[in-house]
Design a protein around this motif. Structure first.
Motif, mmCIF file in Angstrom:
data_model
loop_
_atom_site.group_PDB
_atom_site.id
_atom_site.type_symbol
_atom_site.label_atom_id
_atom_site.label_comp_id
_atom_site.label_asym_id
_atom_site.label_seq_id
_atom_site.Cartn_x
_atom_site.Cartn_y
_atom_site.Cartn_z
ATOM 1 N N HIS A 38 0.586 -1.662 -0.287
ATOM 2 C CA HIS A 38 -0.159 0.326 0.631
ATOM 3 C C HIS A 38 0.700 1.090 -0.418
ATOM 4 O O HIS A 38 1.792 1.214 0.593
ATOM 5 N N GLN A 39 0.479 2.294 -0.567
ATOM 6 C CA GLN A 39 1.414 3.575 -0.793
ATOM 7 C C GLN A 39 1.018 4.036 0.092
ATOM 8 O O GLN A 39 -0.284 4.254 0.022
ATOM 9 N N SER A 72 -0.466 8.315 -0.028
ATOM 10 C CA SER A 72 -0.795 8.738 -0.390
ATOM 11 C C SER A 72 -0.300 10.013 -0.844
ATOM 12 O O SER A 72 -0.347 10.610 1.094
ATOM 13 N N SER A 87 -2.690 9.189 -12.467
ATOM 14 C CA SER A 87 -2.906 8.403 -12.377
ATOM 15 C C SER A 87 -2.672 6.801 -11.839
ATOM 16 O O SER A 87 -0.786 7.062 -11.312
ATOM 17 N N GLY A 88 -3.905 6.252 -11.351
ATOM 18 C CA GLY A 88 -3.141 5.198 -10.205
ATOM 19 C C GLY A 88 -2.095 4.256 -11.246
ATOM 20 O O GLY A 88 -0.694 3.982 -10.173
ATOM 21 N N ARG A 92 0.977 6.480 -10.543
ATOM 22 C CA ARG A 92 1.484 6.841 -8.975
ATOM 23 C C ARG A 92 2.661 5.135 -8.378
ATOM 24 O O ARG A 92 3.260 5.659 -8.306
ATOM 25 N N GLN A 93 2.209 4.028 -9.859
ATOM 26 C CA GLN A 93 2.643 3.782 -8.965
ATOM 27 C C GLN A 93 4.094 3.060 -9.673
ATOM 28 O O GLN A 93 5.179 2.993 -8.920
ATOM 29 N N TYR A 106 -4.476 -3.941 -7.116
ATOM 30 C CA TYR A 106 -5.285 -2.834 -7.101
ATOM 31 C C TYR A 106 -5.231 -1.845 -8.137
ATOM 32 O O TYR A 106 -5.252 -1.073 -8.455
ATOM 33 N N LEU A 107 -4.380 -2.017 -8.927
ATOM 34 C CA LEU A 107 -4.165 -2.257 -10.750
ATOM 35 C C LEU A 107 -4.610 -2.703 -11.579
ATOM 36 O O LEU A 107 -4.930 -4.003 -11.370
ATOM 37 N N ASP A 108 -5.376 -1.960 -13.011
ATOM 38 C CA ASP A 108 -6.300 -2.818 -13.496
ATOM 39 C C ASP A 108 -5.035 -2.981 -14.579
ATOM 40 O O ASP A 108 -3.767 -3.414 -14.956
ATOM 41 N N TYR A 128 -2.488 -1.564 -16.548
ATOM 42 C CA TYR A 128 -1.393 -1.360 -15.613
ATOM 43 C C TYR A 128 -0.366 -2.493 -15.050
ATOM 44 O O TYR A 128 0.478 -2.089 -14.924
#
Lengths: 664, 274
Positions: free
Chosen positions: B97-98, B100, B153-154, B157-158, B181-183, B186
């Motif tokens: 988990h990153q 925010s 975007s997600g 960010r990752q 948690y990435l689609d 990604y």
């Protein structure tokens, strides 16, 4: 809520019993209130002999001084208890209360303006009701409307209250040199009413109480929610009527005794804690409990007073601030922070408006220069360049540089705690640190330490670090606005304690103001020499912590993953904050808002990285405090208005802006 | 049953080696005993059902958790001897988990990766700047460097967090479920990035992965845990077999080889749901 009912909760099933208990407590306290603290002039026997009205000194004293004071305490307590209950229901906010929402302070300001500037154009009660309505309205407006989050509304209200109280202090100081008496008055005294004054206000308060009782049914519905109440066919009439009655109650109590805090906050919450909901039961009990609380505090104030002078009752009640607010925040389910859906509204949560000043100090240095120049030029008489060199530097120089040094340290301290707690509303004053330092300083003085000396500094360091530790523990689960609310309540309690000690010690009232709101009056070169090593230490240590602070504002875990030491960082940063706060406070007293605003302003200018914001925050803090002090000297020479009051007047509106900015 | 021996992970001397590693939380035994080696320059996947001790193992390998008994050797040294920033120069971690972040630009975040390499008062050196730029380029983020983290975007960010890890110039990159948690798009993006990094720079990568297909595509070696025990470890083709996976996950699944060197996991959903 708790699963097995405690003894007190079982009582809630028998409100009549509860009422009887509170009623007998009030009777006993009333009996005590008639003779306690009279240093033998009135005996218990004189009170018992009262019905026969023997022609004695004791009887005269009872009739002209003790009895009106007793009635005042009862009326104020009942009025505030009822007003608090109604306000909490109307706003559906357990933190709503006359003093929290700026109603009391608004009423006080209106009364001061009416008396000191307008020569009593309005009757006092009308002035206080109008002022209270304005103060409350302003708080609700700035807090984001009646439906805003309870904690945010409370915090906005507290800021508005601080601002208005600052205005009142200024006005009282400007209008009357005998400031000491009025300072005590604005702390809430019961002994300033005589029979004519009481009889002018009491009938209206009684009427307002009756109106609230009539509206009890409607309030029950209102407590369910505005939408539901409307659906059940409830018109807005009763709510408006009850609100107006609450305003009259607050206004009347301010006319009688000045602002008396935390009764309106505590009483309804105690009743709710006992499980009472129906207003037909809650309201009479709120009046009874409020009367009991104020009377109890008054008996205590009279008992502790010396030489026939009692302590301000409002200040005794102010001690309740922290316990009450913390209890409310812990108990109320709807006030708990949401589980980490919005993690870390940290300093980094500010909008990334980066006007990235490449060399922010290029802008800050001329500002510093200007502040110094202004400080030297203005004050008690404006000086030209020649005079500054000849005499101005010698007389105005030390306090100017002390203001700069203290402001810089507060700016750095604010920046550090905000990064540590990842909360842009954290600051030395919103954590109660400054009030802790001043309490410790005053306690050291009580033990015989010389003002400004090493023992006092050591006491201040100890007091500040203990409070910092406690707040950090309390703050662990307190994101966003909860943390400063706890801290401000803690500040109020500590300030009340400080004031009580100061008065009890028979210190000068000017001295009291000095410790509580902060002033640079009468500081000289030796004070500056004592402060400078601390400034250097704080700046250097903070600079060394910058790389780790940058990362820690994201998270401790990231810092650990990169090989940093989060615990060491928190320990060191905490030590720097404590040093900065203790050194400044033991030198010039508690100055609010400088440590809160400087870091936020710095971050808005240069972004979230501390290498630049550190120096900029120090510079902005220094300039702000220097300007506040200069203004304080220049507004109305030869009077020296406390820099702390001016800083509050500048700072509170900026704080409200900050709070509003966080809403988006 | 034919379970591959843990020692046969690769031809080189292992970069990280666990010897008789046991971990406890309070009085409960949570992991071990574990003996294994993580080969230098390889991509090693750690797999296993939920609660099998994957993250605990990662924490032991990065020195966050001290072993109850046994030891973890990093390049021949006990990992406990690598302290503070020295550890940060060797090992970079991308957590599950990153945090925010907002108010920081992407480049500022990535620059934190240079913390282990810098003195407390030192400014950014040319080497720091080069490493940051290289990390941004590797993750395809050069054009976004000035953006605020909150505006990404997600997937971006990752990648930013990955770039931070790369800016550390570590010897080994450790990732805890980098694609959760990435689609799907990604997920592919991150995995291909990791594959490319390993191929181009020889970076040692150790990743906890849940998706068995991803393991088959990505990993050179696999460490398979079950109930806090090492179930199997070794080269991917030898560990990722129908027989072993069925036993570990207790599911009717099978590993199907579609082409030489290409395999995928098929789950018999009808059988599983019946």
């Amino acid at each position: 809520m708790s699963t097995r009912p405690s003894g007190a909760k079982r009582l809630a099933g028998h409100p009549l019993l509860l009422g009887l208990a509170a009623g007998s407590a009030v009777l006993i306290l009333a009996f005590l209130a008639l003779f306690v603290g009279s240093e033998g002039l009135i005996q218990a026997g004189d009170v018992l002999a009262m019905p026969s009205r023997p022609d004695t000194l004791a009887q005269v004293l009872i009739e002209t001084s003790r009895l009106p004071r007793l009635v005042a305490a009862l009326a104020v307590g009942a009025a505030l208890g009822l007003a608090g209950a109604v306000m909490q229901t109307l706003l559906r906010n357990p933190l709503a209360a006359p003093d929290i929402l700026g109603v009391s302070s608004g009423a006080l300001l209106a009364m001061a303006v009416n008396a000191l500037i307008l020569n009593e154009i309005f009757p006092p009660l009308l002035a206080t009701v109008l002022g209270g309505a304005a103060g409350g309205g302003l708080s609700i407006l700035l807090g984001g409307g009646p439906s805003a989050g309870p904690v945010r509304l409370a915090l906005a209200g507290v800021a508005v209250s601080l601002f208005i109280s600052g205005l009142s202090s200024l006005l009282i100081l400007l209008a009357d040199q005998r400031a000491s008496g009025l300072i005590l008055w604005s702390a809430g005294m019961m002994d300033q009413s005589d029979w004519p004054q009481l009889s002018a206000v009491l009938p209206l308060i009684a009427l307002a109480c009756a109106v609230m009782l009539v509206c009890a049914r409607a309030l029950d519905l209102h407590a369910l929610g505005a939408g539901l109440a409307k659906g059940l066919g409830l018109s807005r009439g009763p709510a408006i009527l009850a609100g107006l009655a609450a305003l009259i109650c607050v206004g009347g109590s301010v006319v009688i005794a000045g602002p008396v805090g935390f009764v309106g906050l505590a009483v309804p919450n105690i009743l709710r804690y006992l499980g009472l909901r129906r207003h037909l039961v809650v309201l009479p009990l709120a009046a009874l409990l409020g009367a009991m609380l104020v009377l109890g505090a008054d008996v205590l104030a009279q008992g502790l007073g010396r030489n026939g002078a009692s302590l301000p009752t409002g200040t005794v009640l102010g001690l309740l601030a922290a316990p009450v607010v913390i209890m409310i925040l812990r108990r109320s389910r709807d006030l708990r922070p949401e589980p980490n859906t919005n993690p870390g509204p940290g300093p980094a949560a500010l909008p990334a408006r980066r006007h990235s000043l490449a060399r922010p100090m290029i802008f800050a240095l001329p500002l510093l220069g200007l502040a110094v120049l202004a400080g030297l030029m203005f004050g008690d008489g404006t000086l030209g360049p020649g005079e500054i060199i000849a005499s101005g530097f010698q007389t105005r120089g030390p306090r100017l540089f002390i203001a700069l040094a203290a402001g810089a340290m507060l700016g750095v301290a604010g920046l550090l705690v905000q990064a540590q707690l990842r909360n842009p509303l954290a600051a030395p004053e919103t954590l109660g640190l400054q009030q802790a330092a001043s309490l410790a300083s005053v306690t050291a003085m009580l033990a015989g330490a010389a003002p400004g000396g090493t023992p006092m500094l050591i006491a201040a360091l100890a007091g500040t670090s203990a409070t910092f530790g406690a707040v950090t523990v309390l703050a662990r689960n307190s994101a966003g606005a909860r943390l400063p609310l706890i801290g401000i309540a803690l500040s109020a309690s500590l300030a009340a304690l400080t004031l009580l000690i100061v008065i009890h010690m028979d210190l000068h009232a000017a001295e009291a103001l000095h410790w509580i709101s902060g002033t640079l009056h009468g500081r000289g070169w030796p004070d500056l020499a004592r402060l400078l090593p601390w400034l250097l230490l704080v700046l250097l240590a903070a600079r060394l912590l910058v790389p780790m602070l940058d990362i820690a504002q994201v998270s401790d875990r990231l810092l650990a993953d990169l090989g940093g030491r989060p615990r060491l960082l928190h320990l060191l940063a905490g030590a720097v904050v404590v040093c900065a706060v203790a050194a400044t406070t033991s030198a010039i007293g508690a100055i609010a808002f400088v440590g809160l605003l400087a870091p936020n302003a710095a971050r808005m200018l240069v972004g979230a990285r501390h290498r630049q914001s550190l120096w900029l925050s120090a510079a902005i803090g220094a300039v702000t405090l220097c300007l506040a002090d200069t203004l304080g000297r220049a507004i109305m020479p030869p009077f020296d208005l406390p820099a702390g009051v001016i800083a509050t007047l500048i700072g509170a509106p900026a704080f409200l802006l900050l709070l509003a900015g966080r809403r988006s | 049953m034919n379970r591959p021996a843990p020692e046969q992970t690769g031809p080189d001397q292992p970069l990280i080696r666990c010897q008789g590693l046991n971990l406890r939380r309070g009085a409960t035994h949570v992991l071990g005993p574990i003996d294994l080696g993580i080969a230098q320059g390889a991509i090693t996947a750690i797999c296993g059902p939920n609660g099998s001790g994957k993250t605990t193992l990662l924490n032991a390998l990065t020195g966050v958790l001290a072993p109850h008994s046994g030891q973890v050797l990093f390049a021949g040294q006990p990992i406990g001897r690598l302290r503070g920033r020295a550890l940060g120069r060797q090992i970079a971690v991308l957590r599950q988990h990153q945090d925010s972040v907002s108010g920081l630009s992407l480049r500022e975040l990535v620059a934190f990766g240079r913390f282990p390499h810098r003195g407390l008062m030192q400014r950014q050196t040319a080497a720091d700047r080069a490493a940051i730029t290289a990390a941004l380029e590797m993750c395809g983020l050069e054009t976004l460097a000035g953006r605020d983290m909150a505006a990404l975007s997600g997937g971006e960010r990752q990648r930013a967090w990955l770039a931070l890890a790369l800016a550390q110039e570590p010897r080994v990159l450790i990732l805890d479920e980098p694609t959760s948690y990435l689609d799907v798009r990604y997920q592919v993006e991150i995995l291909s990035l990791l594959k490319g990094l390993n191929r181009d720079t020889g970076l040692t990568i150790l990743a906890v992965l849940h998706d068995l297909d991803q393991v088959l595509q990505l990993a050179d070696a696999v460490v398979l845990l079950r109930k806090g025990q090492l179930f199997a470890a070794g080269p991917a083709p030898r560990v990722m077999t129908t027989e072993i996976l069925r036993e570990v996950y207790d599911l009717p699944l099978s590993v199907e080889t579609t082409a030489p060197g290409r395999a995928s996991v098929r789950i018999d959903w009808l059988g599983a749901l019946a």
